[in-house]
Write an enzyme that holds these catalytic residues in place. Structure first.
Site, mmCIF file in Angstrom:
data_model
loop_
_atom_site.group_PDB
_atom_site.id
_atom_site.type_symbol
_atom_site.label_atom_id
_atom_site.label_comp_id
_atom_site.label_asym_id
_atom_site.label_seq_id
_atom_site.Cartn_x
_atom_site.Cartn_y
_atom_site.Cartn_z
ATOM 1 N N MET A 1 48.508 57.214 27.742
ATOM 2 C CA MET A 1 48.209 56.775 26.409
ATOM 3 C C MET A 1 49.532 56.343 25.813
ATOM 4 S SD MET A 1 47.817 57.696 22.938
ATOM 5 C CE MET A 1 48.764 59.101 22.876
ATOM 6 N N PRO A 2 49.690 55.247 25.228
ATOM 7 C CA PRO A 2 48.689 54.400 24.586
ATOM 8 C C PRO A 2 48.083 53.376 25.545
ATOM 9 C CG PRO A 2 50.827 53.497 24.163
ATOM 10 C CD PRO A 2 51.052 54.769 24.946
ATOM 11 N N LEU A 3 47.024 52.738 25.084
ATOM 12 C CA LEU A 3 46.457 51.606 25.791
ATOM 13 C C LEU A 3 46.893 50.354 25.038
ATOM 14 C CD1 LEU A 3 44.617 50.308 27.903
ATOM 15 C CD2 LEU A 3 42.711 50.660 26.309
ATOM 16 N N THR B 1 46.120 50.953 21.136
ATOM 17 C CA THR B 1 45.239 52.071 20.806
ATOM 18 C C THR B 1 45.976 53.350 21.180
ATOM 19 O OG1 THR B 1 43.293 50.726 21.297
ATOM 20 C CG2 THR B 1 42.975 53.114 21.206
#
Length: 132
Positions: A1-3, A72
């Site tokens: 994460m993040p995307l 995201t």
């Protein structure tokens, strides 16, 4: 994460790689993500079979070097860190890919720990929800 999703008009693989590096380094520097935390979708659009639409909203004069960056990540970062992230992405996109800062359009979407699965069908950030 993040995307991270990066969409760029008429971008070859070299430019896409440079933009991906710029965003990843900015995320490490400003938000504190570790080096191996990279999940990116890099897409070049040729302007014919796929394209990007934009105008001069808020007086920003964009051109065909436009780059859309959608990030995201989990919620919780303060506004000053997000502002630093936007600034650093624009700086590094110019340095690495020759993209003028005015052409770097960035959005951040936040969600919660339960909204992530990194494999095996498990919510690794919320494991208690997955145990029987």
């Amino acid at each position: 994460m993040p995307l991270v999703r990066i969409d760029a008009l008429r971008a070859d693989s070299e430019r896409l790689d440079a933009l991906g590096r710029a965003v990843h380094e900015a995320l490490m520097e400003t938000i504190g993500f570790p080096p191996d935390d990279r999940f990116q979708i890099l897409t070049g659009h040729d302007g014919v079979s796929g394209t990007l639409r934009y105008d001069d909203y808020l007086g920003v004069r964009r051109d065909d070097d436009i780059v859309f960056v959608a990030i995201t990540m989990r919620s919780g970062r303060p506004p000053e860190r997000k502002r630093a992230l936007y600034r650093r992405i624009a700086e590094l996109a110019e340095e690495y890919a020759g993209t003028e800062p005015r052409n770097v359009f960035i959005t951040v979407t936040e969600n919660e720990s339960i909204d992530w699965s990194f494999g095996h069908g498990i919510a690794q950030y919320a494991p208690q929800a997955d145990t029987p």
